[in-house]
Structures are given as C-alpha cells and as structure tokens.
Design an enzyme around this catalytic site. Structure first.
Site, PDB file in Angstrom:
ATOM      1  N   GLY A   8       0.826  -1.215   0.000  1.00 11.11           N
ATOM      2  CA  GLY A   8       0.000   0.000   0.000  1.00 11.11           C
ATOM      3  C   GLY A   8       0.859   1.264   0.000  1.00 11.11           C
ATOM      4  O   GLY A   8       0.494   2.284   0.583  1.00 11.11           O
ATOM      5  N   LEU A  10       1.462   3.491  -2.125  1.00  6.84           N
ATOM      6  CA  LEU A  10       0.978   4.727  -2.760  1.00  6.84           C
ATOM      7  C   LEU A  10      -0.174   5.350  -1.977  1.00  6.84           C
ATOM      8  O   LEU A  10      -0.727   6.366  -2.373  1.00  6.84           O
ATOM      9  CB  LEU A  10       0.525   4.438  -4.199  1.00  6.84           C
ATOM     10  CG  LEU A  10       1.662   4.114  -5.179  1.00  6.84           C
ATOM     11  CD1 LEU A  10       1.099   3.596  -6.500  1.00  6.84           C
ATOM     12  CD2 LEU A  10       2.533   5.343  -5.426  1.00  6.84           C
ATOM     13  N   GLY A  11      -0.517   4.773  -0.848  1.00  5.90           N
ATOM     14  CA  GLY A  11      -1.609   5.300  -0.031  1.00  5.90           C
ATOM     15  C   GLY A  11      -1.183   6.494   0.801  1.00  5.90           C
ATOM     16  O   GLY A  11      -0.075   7.012   0.654  1.00  5.90           O
ATOM     17  N   GLN A  12      -2.104   6.915   1.674  1.00  4.34           N
ATOM     18  CA  GLN A  12      -1.862   8.143   2.429  1.00  4.34           C
ATOM     19  C   GLN A  12      -0.613   8.042   3.311  1.00  4.34           C
ATOM     20  O   GLN A  12       0.220   8.940   3.316  1.00  4.34           O
ATOM     21  CB  GLN A  12      -3.089   8.484   3.291  1.00  4.34           C
ATOM     22  CG  GLN A  12      -3.053   9.922   3.787  1.00  4.34           C
ATOM     23  CD  GLN A  12      -3.883  10.150   5.057  1.00  4.34           C
ATOM     24  OE1 GLN A  12      -4.345   9.201   5.682  1.00  4.34           O
ATOM     25  NE2 GLN A  12      -4.042  11.393   5.415  1.00  4.34           N
ATOM     26  N   ASP A  34       2.387  -1.702  -4.477  1.00  6.17           N
ATOM     27  CA  ASP A  34       0.985  -1.277  -4.445  1.00  6.17           C
ATOM     28  C   ASP A  34       0.244  -2.042  -5.534  1.00  6.17           C
ATOM     29  O   ASP A  34       0.867  -2.632  -6.415  1.00  6.17           O
ATOM     30  CB  ASP A  34       0.865   0.240  -4.658  1.00  6.17           C
ATOM     31  CG  ASP A  34      -0.401   0.803  -4.015  1.00  6.17           C
ATOM     32  OD1 ASP A  34      -0.305   1.533  -3.009  1.00  6.17           O
ATOM     33  OD2 ASP A  34      -1.509   0.511  -4.534  1.00  6.17           O
ATOM     34  N   ARG A  36      -1.374  -0.799  -7.888  1.00  5.80           N
ATOM     35  CA  ARG A  36      -1.313  -0.087  -9.173  1.00  5.80           C
ATOM     36  C   ARG A  36      -0.023   0.727  -9.208  1.00  5.80           C
ATOM     37  O   ARG A  36       0.578   1.002  -8.173  1.00  5.80           O
ATOM     38  CB  ARG A  36      -2.494   0.882  -9.285  1.00  5.80           C
ATOM     39  CG  ARG A  36      -2.384   1.960  -8.242  1.00  5.80           C
ATOM     40  CD  ARG A  36      -3.651   2.706  -7.908  1.00  5.80           C
ATOM     41  NE  ARG A  36      -3.463   3.341  -6.604  1.00  5.80           N
ATOM     42  CZ  ARG A  36      -3.089   4.598  -6.420  1.00  5.80           C
ATOM     43  NH1 ARG A  36      -2.849   5.397  -7.433  1.00  5.80           N
ATOM     44  NH2 ARG A  36      -2.935   5.079  -5.207  1.00  5.80           N
ATOM     45  N   TYR A 141     -14.880  -1.864   9.379  1.00  5.72           N
ATOM     46  CA  TYR A 141     -13.490  -1.417   9.542  1.00  5.72           C
ATOM     47  C   TYR A 141     -13.004  -1.705  10.963  1.00  5.72           C
ATOM     48  O   TYR A 141     -11.894  -2.213  11.169  1.00  5.72           O
ATOM     49  CB  TYR A 141     -13.440   0.082   9.247  1.00  5.72           C
ATOM     50  CG  TYR A 141     -12.083   0.734   9.324  1.00  5.72           C
ATOM     51  CD1 TYR A 141     -11.098   0.475   8.379  1.00  5.72           C
ATOM     52  CD2 TYR A 141     -11.812   1.672  10.321  1.00  5.72           C
ATOM     53  CE1 TYR A 141      -9.873   1.121   8.430  1.00  5.72           C
ATOM     54  CE2 TYR A 141     -10.596   2.322  10.373  1.00  5.72           C
ATOM     55  CZ  TYR A 141      -9.631   2.045   9.428  1.00  5.72           C
ATOM     56  OH  TYR A 141      -8.424   2.693   9.483  1.00  5.72           O
ATOM     57  N   LYS A 145     -10.086  -4.094  12.329  1.00  9.68           N
ATOM     58  CA  LYS A 145      -8.952  -3.574  13.100  1.00  9.68           C
ATOM     59  C   LYS A 145      -8.756  -4.346  14.405  1.00  9.68           C
ATOM     60  O   LYS A 145      -7.637  -4.683  14.759  1.00  9.68           O
ATOM     61  CB  LYS A 145      -9.109  -2.071  13.364  1.00  9.68           C
ATOM     62  CG  LYS A 145      -8.896  -1.206  12.117  1.00  9.68           C
ATOM     63  CD  LYS A 145      -7.500  -1.426  11.533  1.00  9.68           C
ATOM     64  CE  LYS A 145      -7.174  -0.518  10.364  1.00  9.68           C
ATOM     65  NZ  LYS A 145      -5.920  -0.885   9.692  1.00  9.68           N
TER      66      LYS A 145
END
Ligand code: SER
Length: 316
Positions: A8, A10-12, A34, A36, A141, A145
């Site tokens: 991940g 390219l995520g935040q 990632d 993409r 979510y 978690k």
C-alpha cells in the site's frame, strides 16, 4: 531494520513513509509495492513492484526475492469505504493482513501494521480512552482492526514474529489525500480553505475525534520499529494521538491565517454515525512510557505548516 518491503505504498501513509525510510535507510533498501502504478516518486525514485496483497504467492515471492528483513503492511480500505462494501473490506483487510503475517512468519521478518481509533466502539470510554479497554466496534473497519490487533498479538505469542503496531487517529497530510475515511474532512478543510475560503463539513459541529499530523505519524512508526523489543510490554495497537478536535476547532485554527474562512455543515449520516461510535480523545501514555512517543504538532502548529505546504503544492 535494514531492508523493508511496504504494501500500500501509494496510499496516504505509504507515500510519505516510503520516502522517509528511503532517506534514512537508503534508496534501494525500501521496496515499495501497491496494487497499481502511479506517477509518484515512490515508483520513480526507488524499487517498486505491483502487488495485490490478497495474492499470497506473489507476496511471498516478492518478499523472498528482495531479501528484506522487515514488512510494513499498509494496504487496507478505510472506514467509510469499508462500510459501503463490507465483504470486500473483510477480504482485503483481513486477507491481506493474514498473508503478510504468514510471509513474516515463513521468512522470519519484523512486522508493522497500523490499527486505528476505529478499533473502538460506542461502549468504549470516550474520554482519555485507555490503552486496554472495551473494544466492541460497530463498523466493518473496526471489526477488521480489532481482529487485526488480535492476529498480530497471536503471531507474536504463538510463532515469535516480531509484530508491532499503533492505533492511528485521523492522519492529516498535504502529500496524499486519504480517500474513504471518516476523518477525511480534516484534510479536505485545508484544501477548500485555500481554494474557496469555505468548507462544508460532512461531520457535525461538536463531534470530537483524535487527529495527528503525518510527520508525527511517520516518526512514531520509525521510533516504535527501532525500540528495544524487550522494553515493549504491549507490542501491537499502541494508542497514539496528538490532537482531539471537532470541525469548528479546525475552522478557528484556519481563521488565524484566513480570517474570512467560513465553515458550514452538510452532515453525512453514515460517516457521522461512525464518528460518534469512536472516542473523543484517546490516552497515549502507554506509547510514551514504553517507547518514548512524543508528537511535535498541536492543531495550530500543524495548521500553519499545512497551509504553507499546500499553498506551494497548489501554486497559490
Ligand atoms: N482515518 C481513518 C478513517 O477515518 C481512521 O483510522 O477511516
């Protein structure tokens, strides 16, 4: 921690963590992955591979090929998106996590993954939420978690995998927008303040949630991963926070720089009910005691920096 694979990326969080780790440990020591590709320094300025975290074999092969000693698993769906597509959220959030933990077990890797304030629910104490407390979240979510926290503890106690993690609050950054979270309003408000001098919040007035500026989040990850494992009593899901704020607190902080900024409300019932099920302010004393967590940015310092950096980014 010498060679790290990030999912991940390219995520935040990933887009800033990758760059910070490359700066600290060396350009070729951080393998970003990632689902993409994108036009981002994460892809162009260091090793990058396309990886779908639900594909265990692909994750195993990539991790083995690059001979990493640490895996940081960030790929996940945020709260509002997960609520819109619960089955997909379960498959991605839990499937990806168990794959990453299995790879860490097989290849004897250090492991990091973030939990969230979303791991708490309406029956959790809302103010100064303790490290160890009731966790009965009412969102997909949150279910992911809590399960993830337990799974990380399980892999440590059962197999000795060096798993570590924090419960992040809403993260605010000027680099990559979050997308699909309940706390996203606290990022959008800065963009809109600069572009239009007004913002319509999907979270209601008086709704408090924990927040933190991204530089503090990145620093927390590195500090926890480098902490002496023998000194850690908890390993996963440390409460960390810097700011407890409602939309009007952001407006006040922004008005110190943009006096005619105007805040209105157009509440989204789904995200509002998620926000109301989460704590107002969590207690991060445990992280402070066990590994020295100490955030630098309060809401005013963050706002000044955020507005300055966003102005540059948006060319205003
Ligand atoms: N920022 C996240 C969300 O809103 C919380 O972990 O989903």
């Amino acid at each position: 921690m010498k060679k790290i694979l990030i999912t991940g990326a390219l995520g935040q969080i990933g887009s800033e963590l990758t760059m910070a780790l490359r700066e600290k440990y060396g350009q070729n020591q951080v393998i970003a992955t990632d689902i993409r590709e994108a036009d981002s320094p994460v892809v162009t300025e260091g090793p990058f591979e396309v990886l779908d975290v639900t594909d265990y074999n692909a994750m195993y092969e990539l991790t083995e090929k690059h001979e990493v000693d640490t895996i940081m698993h960030l790929a996940a769906l945020l709260s509002a998106k997960a609520e819109n597509n619960p089955k997909f959220a379960w498959d991605l959030n839990m499937g990806g996590l168990v794959n990453a933990l299995e790879v860490a077990r097989e290849l004897n890797l250090k492991f990091f993954t973030p939990s969230s304030i979303g791991a708490f629910g309406p029956t959790t104490p809302k103010i100064k939420t303790p490290q160890d407390t009731v966790q009965r979240p009412t969102t997909m979510y949150g279910v992911n978690k809590v399960s993830g926290e337990l799974l990380c503890d399980y892999y440590y106690y059962r197999f000795g995998v060096d798993t570590r993690g924090v419960r992040f609050p809403g993260l605010i950054s000027y680099v990559t927008e979050p997308g699909g979270g309940t706390t996203d309003y606290a990022v959008e408000i800065y963009y809109e303040a600069l572009k239009n001098k007004k913002y319509s919040s999907f979270i209601a007035e008086g709704t408090y949630m924990d927040m933190m500026y991204m530089p503090d989040a990145i620093q927390a990850i590195i500090q926890l991963m480098e902490a002496d494992g023998d000194k850690l009593e908890h390993r996963n899901a440390f409460n960390v926070t810097a700011i407890s704020a409602a939309p009007e607190d952001f407006a006040k902080a922004i008005q110190k720089h943009i006096p005619d900024f105007e805040l209105t409300y157009e509440v989204d019932p789904v995200r509002q009910s998620i926000a109301e099920s989460w704590p107002d302010s969590i207690d991060s004393d445990c992280a402070k005691r066990e590994w020295g967590f100490e955030p630098e940015y309060d809401i005013d310092k963050m706002t000044a920096n955020m507005l300055e950096k966003l102005r540059e980014k948006l060319g205003l």
